[in-house]
Design an enzyme around this catalytic site. Structure first.
Site, PDB file in Angstrom:
ATOM      1  N   PHE A   1       0.859  -1.187   0.000  1.00 36.06           N
ATOM      2  CA  PHE A   1       0.000   0.000   0.000  1.00 36.06           C
ATOM      3  C   PHE A   1       0.899   1.244   0.000  1.00 36.06           C
ATOM      4  O   PHE A   1       1.680   1.445   0.930  1.00 36.06           O
ATOM      5  CB  PHE A   1      -0.864  -0.064   1.270  1.00 36.06           C
ATOM      6  CG  PHE A   1      -1.594   1.191   1.616  1.00 36.06           C
ATOM      7  CD1 PHE A   1      -2.727   1.566   0.922  1.00 36.06           C
ATOM      8  CD2 PHE A   1      -1.151   2.007   2.653  1.00 36.06           C
ATOM      9  CE1 PHE A   1      -3.419   2.719   1.261  1.00 36.06           C
ATOM     10  CE2 PHE A   1      -1.831   3.157   2.994  1.00 36.06           C
ATOM     11  CZ  PHE A   1      -2.967   3.518   2.292  1.00 36.06           C
TER      12      PHE A   1
ATOM     13  N   GLY B   1       2.259  13.056   4.660  1.00 32.46           N
ATOM     14  CA  GLY B   1       2.165  12.014   5.691  1.00 32.46           C
ATOM     15  C   GLY B   1       0.744  11.933   6.195  1.00 32.46           C
ATOM     16  O   GLY B   1      -0.144  11.426   5.506  1.00 32.46           O
TER      17      GLY B   1
ATOM     18  N   ILE C   1       7.232   2.171   2.806  1.00 35.78           N
ATOM     19  CA  ILE C   1       6.234   1.225   2.304  1.00 35.78           C
ATOM     20  C   ILE C   1       6.477  -0.168   2.893  1.00 35.78           C
ATOM     21  O   ILE C   1       7.450  -0.850   2.540  1.00 35.78           O
ATOM     22  CB  ILE C   1       6.234   1.198   0.756  1.00 35.78           C
ATOM     23  CG1 ILE C   1       6.008   2.613   0.214  1.00 35.78           C
ATOM     24  CG2 ILE C   1       5.186   0.214   0.241  1.00 35.78           C
ATOM     25  CD1 ILE C   1       4.774   3.332   0.760  1.00 35.78           C
TER      26      ILE C   1
ATOM     27  N   ARG D   1      -6.559   0.138   9.429  1.00 32.73           N
ATOM     28  CA  ARG D   1      -6.702   0.598  10.817  1.00 32.73           C
ATOM     29  C   ARG D   1      -7.289  -0.521  11.687  1.00 32.73           C
ATOM     30  O   ARG D   1      -6.886  -0.716  12.820  1.00 32.73           O
ATOM     31  CB  ARG D   1      -7.684   1.774  10.772  1.00 32.73           C
ATOM     32  CG  ARG D   1      -7.469   2.831  11.748  1.00 32.73           C
ATOM     33  CD  ARG D   1      -8.264   4.045  11.321  1.00 32.73           C
ATOM     34  NE  ARG D   1      -7.459   4.991  10.581  1.00 32.73           N
ATOM     35  CZ  ARG D   1      -7.942   5.987   9.849  1.00 32.73           C
ATOM     36  NH1 ARG D   1      -9.254   6.153   9.738  1.00 32.73           N
ATOM     37  NH2 ARG D   1      -7.122   6.795   9.229  1.00 32.73           N
TER      38      ARG D   1
ATOM     39  N   GLN E   1       1.901  -5.738  45.624  1.00 29.04           N
ATOM     40  CA  GLN E   1       0.697  -5.026  45.191  1.00 29.04           C
ATOM     41  C   GLN E   1       0.911  -4.127  43.976  1.00 29.04           C
ATOM     42  O   GLN E   1       0.038  -4.008  43.118  1.00 29.04           O
ATOM     43  CB  GLN E   1       0.125  -4.218  46.361  1.00 29.04           C
ATOM     44  CG  GLN E   1      -0.530  -5.138  47.382  1.00 29.04           C
ATOM     45  CD  GLN E   1      -1.198  -4.389  48.500  1.00 29.04           C
ATOM     46  OE1 GLN E   1      -0.918  -3.219  48.736  1.00 29.04           O
ATOM     47  NE2 GLN E   1      -2.076  -5.063  49.208  1.00 29.04           N
TER      48      GLN E   1
ATOM     49  N   GLN F   1       9.185  -2.931  32.269  1.00 24.80           N
ATOM     50  CA  GLN F   1       9.490  -2.535  33.659  1.00 24.80           C
ATOM     51  C   GLN F   1       9.405  -3.744  34.590  1.00 24.80           C
ATOM     52  O   GLN F   1      10.280  -3.957  35.437  1.00 24.80           O
ATOM     53  CB  GLN F   1       8.483  -1.456  34.091  1.00 24.80           C
ATOM     54  CG  GLN F   1       8.787  -0.809  35.420  1.00 24.80           C
ATOM     55  CD  GLN F   1      10.013   0.105  35.339  1.00 24.80           C
ATOM     56  OE1 GLN F   1      10.400   0.529  34.262  1.00 24.80           O
ATOM     57  NE2 GLN F   1      10.626   0.367  36.477  1.00 24.80           N
TER      58      GLN F   1
ATOM     59  N   GLU G   1      -1.249   3.953   9.853  1.00 25.79           N
ATOM     60  CA  GLU G   1      -2.706   3.926   9.556  1.00 25.79           C
ATOM     61  C   GLU G   1      -3.452   5.035  10.289  1.00 25.79           C
ATOM     62  O   GLU G   1      -4.549   4.834  10.792  1.00 25.79           O
ATOM     63  CB  GLU G   1      -3.328   2.562   9.912  1.00 25.79           C
ATOM     64  CG  GLU G   1      -2.614   1.343   9.398  1.00 25.79           C
ATOM     65  CD  GLU G   1      -2.461   1.305   7.891  1.00 25.79           C
ATOM     66  OE1 GLU G   1      -3.117   2.098   7.191  1.00 25.79           O
ATOM     67  OE2 GLU G   1      -1.647   0.505   7.414  1.00 25.79           O
TER      68      GLU G   1
HETATM   69  C1  LIG Z   1       6.945   1.099  10.338  1.00 22.93           C
HETATM   70  C2  LIG Z   1       6.158   1.976   9.422  1.00 22.93           C
HETATM   71  C3  LIG Z   1       5.457   1.387   8.366  1.00 22.93           C
HETATM   72  C4  LIG Z   1       4.759   2.196   7.464  1.00 22.93           C
HETATM   73  N1  LIG Z   1       4.124   1.607   6.392  1.00 22.93           N
HETATM   74  C5  LIG Z   1       3.505   2.390   5.473  1.00 22.93           C
HETATM   75  C6  LIG Z   1       2.910   1.810   4.303  1.00 22.93           C
HETATM   76  O1  LIG Z   1       2.907   0.581   4.124  1.00 22.93           O
HETATM   77  N2  LIG Z   1       2.357   2.639   3.374  1.00 22.93           N
HETATM   78  C7  LIG Z   1       2.314   3.981   3.534  1.00 22.93           C
HETATM   79  O2  LIG Z   1       1.782   4.670   2.667  1.00 22.93           O
HETATM   80  N3  LIG Z   1       2.864   4.572   4.624  1.00 22.93           N
HETATM   81  C8  LIG Z   1       3.461   3.809   5.600  1.00 22.93           C
HETATM   82  N4  LIG Z   1       4.033   4.372   6.711  1.00 22.93           N
HETATM   83  C9  LIG Z   1       3.988   5.820   6.868  1.00 22.93           C
HETATM   84  C10 LIG Z   1       2.936   6.259   7.891  1.00 22.93           C
HETATM   85  O3  LIG Z   1       1.651   6.043   7.376  1.00 22.93           O
HETATM   86  C11 LIG Z   1       3.208   7.735   8.200  1.00 22.93           C
HETATM   87  O4  LIG Z   1       4.414   7.762   8.942  1.00 22.93           O
HETATM   88  C12 LIG Z   1       2.080   8.365   8.990  1.00 22.93           C
HETATM   89  O5  LIG Z   1       0.966   8.577   8.144  1.00 22.93           O
HETATM   90  C13 LIG Z   1       2.502   9.714   9.600  1.00 22.93           C
HETATM   91  O6  LIG Z   1       3.045  10.528   8.620  1.00 22.93           O
HETATM   92  P1  LIG Z   1       4.470  11.222   8.866  1.00 22.93           P
HETATM   93  O7  LIG Z   1       5.426  10.200   9.336  1.00 22.93           O
HETATM   94  O8  LIG Z   1       4.800  11.987   7.650  1.00 22.93           O
HETATM   95  O9  LIG Z   1       4.230  12.193  10.084  1.00 22.93           O
HETATM   96  P2  LIG Z   1       3.557  13.660  10.018  1.00 22.93           P
HETATM   97  O10 LIG Z   1       2.267  13.604   9.285  1.00 22.93           O
HETATM   98  O11 LIG Z   1       4.578  14.637   9.577  1.00 22.93           O
HETATM   99  O12 LIG Z   1       3.238  13.891  11.550  1.00 22.93           O
HETATM  100  C14 LIG Z   1       4.258  14.216  12.513  1.00 22.93           C
HETATM  101  C15 LIG Z   1       3.590  14.313  13.880  1.00 22.93           C
HETATM  102  O13 LIG Z   1       2.611  15.350  13.854  1.00 22.93           O
HETATM  103  C16 LIG Z   1       1.332  14.826  14.210  1.00 22.93           C
HETATM  104  N5  LIG Z   1       0.297  15.493  13.400  1.00 22.93           N
HETATM  105  C17 LIG Z   1       0.227  15.539  12.049  1.00 22.93           C
HETATM  106  N6  LIG Z   1      -0.886  16.189  11.675  1.00 22.93           N
HETATM  107  C18 LIG Z   1      -1.531  16.561  12.819  1.00 22.93           C
HETATM  108  C19 LIG Z   1      -2.767  17.243  13.101  1.00 22.93           C
HETATM  109  N7  LIG Z   1      -3.578  17.661  12.128  1.00 22.93           N
HETATM  110  N8  LIG Z   1      -3.100  17.440  14.398  1.00 22.93           N
HETATM  111  C20 LIG Z   1      -2.310  16.966  15.414  1.00 22.93           C
HETATM  112  N9  LIG Z   1      -1.145  16.317  15.195  1.00 22.93           N
HETATM  113  C21 LIG Z   1      -0.768  16.092  13.915  1.00 22.93           C
HETATM  114  C22 LIG Z   1       1.398  13.333  13.925  1.00 22.93           C
HETATM  115  O14 LIG Z   1       0.504  12.609  14.745  1.00 22.93           O
HETATM  116  C23 LIG Z   1       2.842  13.036  14.264  1.00 22.93           C
HETATM  117  O15 LIG Z   1       2.964  12.819  15.649  1.00 22.93           O
HETATM  118  C24 LIG Z   1       4.719   3.600   7.645  1.00 22.93           C
HETATM  119  C25 LIG Z   1       5.405   4.175   8.725  1.00 22.93           C
HETATM  120  C26 LIG Z   1       6.107   3.376   9.610  1.00 22.93           C
HETATM  121  C27 LIG Z   1       6.843   4.008  10.751  1.00 22.93           C
END
Ligand SMILES: Cc1cc2nc3c(=O)[nH]c(=O)nc-3n(C[C@H](O)[C@H](O)[C@H](O)COP(=O)(O)OP(=O)(O)OC[C@H]3O[C@@H](n4cnc5c(N)ncnc54)[C@H](O)[C@@H]3O)c2cc1C
Length: 386
Positions: A125, A133, A159, A240, A276, A334, A361
Site C-alpha cells: 500500500f 504524511g 512502504i 486501521r 501489590q 518494567q 494507519e
Molecule cells: C513502520 C512503518 C510502516 C509504514 N508503512 C507504510 C505503508 O505501508 N504505506 C504507507 O503509505 N505509509 C506507511 N508508513 C507511513 C505512515 O503512514 C506515516 O508515517 C504516517 O501517516 C505519519 O506521517 P508522517 O510520518 O509523515 O508524520 P507527520 O504527518 O509529519 O506527523 C508528525 C507528527 O505530527 C502529528 N500530526 C500531524 N498532523 C496533525 C494534526 N492535524 N493534528 C495533530 N497532530 C498532527 C502526527 O501525529 C505526528 O505525531 C509507515 C510508517 C512506519 C513508521
C-alpha cells in the site's frame, strides 16, 4: 498459557485454537530472528498461504478465504500476538487485495486476484510521500495521461513490504484529482530502495519506492480518476482495523509475559505477582486487553453488518488499542527489570512494535482529531453496543 476471553467470537473455538497453534508453531519461534535480521523468511509466508491467511479479507463468496471482518480481526489479533512484522505484511497485503476486489478493473482482477488470495503474490500500500504524511491530500505523485494509459512519476516513503511486494496500490494525482493505480513492482520505472533500520516491525521489509516514467495501461486505474479519497477511506479503514486487532495481540502477548514472569521471579521474599504494585500493573494490562478486544470486536461486527458506524468504531478501537499497547509494553519491560531490556525476552520488541502502532494507519493524534470531531458533530450521542 493465559486464557483468551472470547466475546461471542466469530471464529468457532476450534478454528481460533488452530490459528493460535499455527502462530505458536510457525511465527512465535521466528519473531526474534525477523526482528534481528530485518526480514521474514519464505517458509512462514508459505505457511500463511497454506493456512489461507493472505485471502482472509475477502469472503469465500468473493473467492477469498475469509468468514467476515470480525473473524479477520481475530486472525490479525493472533498473528499480531506472535509477530507485528508478519501482521504488518498481512495488513498491507489485505488492503491491496480489498481495493483490487472492490474497485479494480476486470483485467486486473482476472490477473491478480487468485494469486493474492493464495499468497503466491504479495501486495503493498503506497500512500505516504516525503511531503504527504498524515495529510495525504498533499500528494505530489502524478499520473499524466498518455493515449489511453498513463505515465506515473513520484516518490513513496515507508512502504511496508516494499522490498517483497509484487503489486503496489499507488495513490497519485491525475488531472481529475487524487486517484489510485495498481502497479506491478517489476515493471520498468519502479525503483525500490530498502529502508535499512526502523524502530519496530523491523521484519516488515520497508522500502522507499520511486516511480520514474512508469507506463501504465488504462486497466491499472482503480475505480475512476478522482476517486482517491473514497478509496483511501475504505482501504485505510481495513488497515486501521487490522492494526487495532494487532495491537490487541501485542496487549495479549504483554499480559502473557507479565503473568509468566511475575509467577516465577522472587524478590523481597515473595513472587513478583504477590507485590501489590505488580498486581496493579498486571491488572491494568488485563483490563486494557479486554477493553481493546471489545472495541475491535464491535468495529468488526459493525463491518459485517455494513453499518457506517464502523468507520468511527474502528478509529476508536485503533486509538485505544495502540495507546494501550504502548503503555502495556512499557509496563511489561518494567516488570522484567534488566531482563526486559535484553534480548533474552521478547518484551523490548513488544515495546518497539507497539510504538509503531501509534504512528501507522493514522497516528494517535489524527485519531483524536477524527474522534473528537465526530463526538462534537453528533452531540456526544450514545452508540448502541450490539
Ligand atoms: C513502520 C512503518 C510502516 C509504514 N508503512 C507504510 C505503508 O505501508 N504505506 C504507507 O503509505 N505509509 C506507511 N508508513 C507511513 C505512515 O503512514 C506515516 O508515517 C504516517 O501517516 C505519519 O506521517 P508522517 O510520518 O509523515 O508524520 P507527520 O504527518 O509529519 O506527523 C508528525 C507528527 O505530527 C502529528 N500530526 C500531524 N498532523 C496533525 C494534526 N492535524 N493534528 C495533530 N497532530 C498532527 C502526527 O501525529 C505526528 O505525531 C509507515 C510508517 C512506519 C513508521
Amino acid at each position: 498459557m493465559t486464557r483468551v476471553v472470547g466475546i461471542d467470537p466469530a471464529l468457532d473455538q476450534r478454528t481460533r485454537e488452530s490459528i493460535r497453534a499455527i502462530v505458536d508453531r510457525v511465527v512465535v519461534p521466528k519473531a526474534a530472528e525477523f526482528d534481528r535480521t530485518s526480514r521474514v523468511t519464505s517458509d512462514v509466508l508459505d505457511e500463511f498461504s497454506a493456512a489461507g491467511f493472505w485471502g482472509a479479507v475477502l469472503p469465500e463468496s468473493e473467492g477469498g478465504t475469509g468468514t467476515g471482518m470480525e473473524a479477520f480481526g481475530e486472525l490479525h489479533e493472533e498473528v499480531g500476538r506472535g509477530c507485528s512484522s508478519m501482521r504488518s505484511l498481512l495488513t498491507v497485503h489485505s488492503m491491496a487485495l480489498y481495493a483490487l476486489d472492490r474497485w479494480g478493473s476486470h483485467a486486473y482482477r482476472e490477473a491478480w486476484s487468485s494469486q493474492l488470495v493464495a499468497g503466491r503474490r504479495l501486495g503493498a500500500f503506497c500512500l505516504t510521500e516525503p511531503e504527504a504524511g498524515s495529510d495525504f491530500t498533499a500528494l505530489s505523485a502524478f499520473a499524466t495521461r498518455d493515449g489511453a494509459g498513463y505515465v506515473l512519476n513520484g516518490h513513496k516513503r515507508w512502504i511496508t513490504g516494499g522490498q517483497l511486494a509484487d503489486i503496489l496500490l499507488v495513490f497519485a494525482r491525475t488531472d481529475k484529482g487524487p486517484s489510485v493505480f495498481l502497479v506491478a513492482a517489476d515493471q520498468p520505472g519502479v525503483h525500490r530502495l530498502p529502508v535499512p533500520e526502523i524502530m519496530g516491525t523491523r521484519g516488515s521489509q520497508l522500502a522507499d519506492i520511486v516511480f520514474e516514467n512508469c507506463r501504465l495501461g488504462p486497466e491499472a486505474l482503480v475505480g475512476h480518476e478522482g476517486m482517491g479519497l473514497p478509496i483511501a477511506t475504505g482501504v485505510l479503514d481495513i488497515g486501521r482495523f487490522s492494526v487495532a486487532a494487532g495491537s490487541v495481540g501485542i496487549l495479549q502477548a504483554c499480559l502473557e509475559a507479565c503473568v509468566s514472569y511475575a509467577s516465577k521471579r522472587r524478590q523481597g521474599g515473595s513472587l513478583l505477582r504477590d507485590h501489590q504494585m505488580i498486581q496493579q500493573a498486571i491488572s491494568t494490562v488485563a483490563t486494557n486487553t479486554r477493553a481493546a478486544r471489545l472495541l475491535v470486536w464491535q468495529a468488526g461486527k459493525l463491518k459485517d453488518r455494513r453499518d457506517p458506524d464502523t468507520i468511527m468504531a474502528t478509529c476508536i478501537a485503533k486509538q485505544f488499542a495502540a495507546t494501550s499497547a504502548v503503555s502495556a509494553a512499557n509496563a511489561t519491560v518494567q516488570l522484567h527489570g534488566a531482563l526486559g531490556c535484553s534480548d533474552e525476552y521478547p518484551v523490548a520488541r513488544y515495546l518497539r512494535d507497539a510504538k509503531v502502532m501509534e504512528i501507522i494507519e493514522g497516528s494517535t493524534q489524527l485519531q483524536h482529531v477524527l474522534i473528537s470531531t465526530d463526538a462534537c458533530q453528533n452531540r456526544a450521542r450514545i452508540v448502541p453496543i450490539d
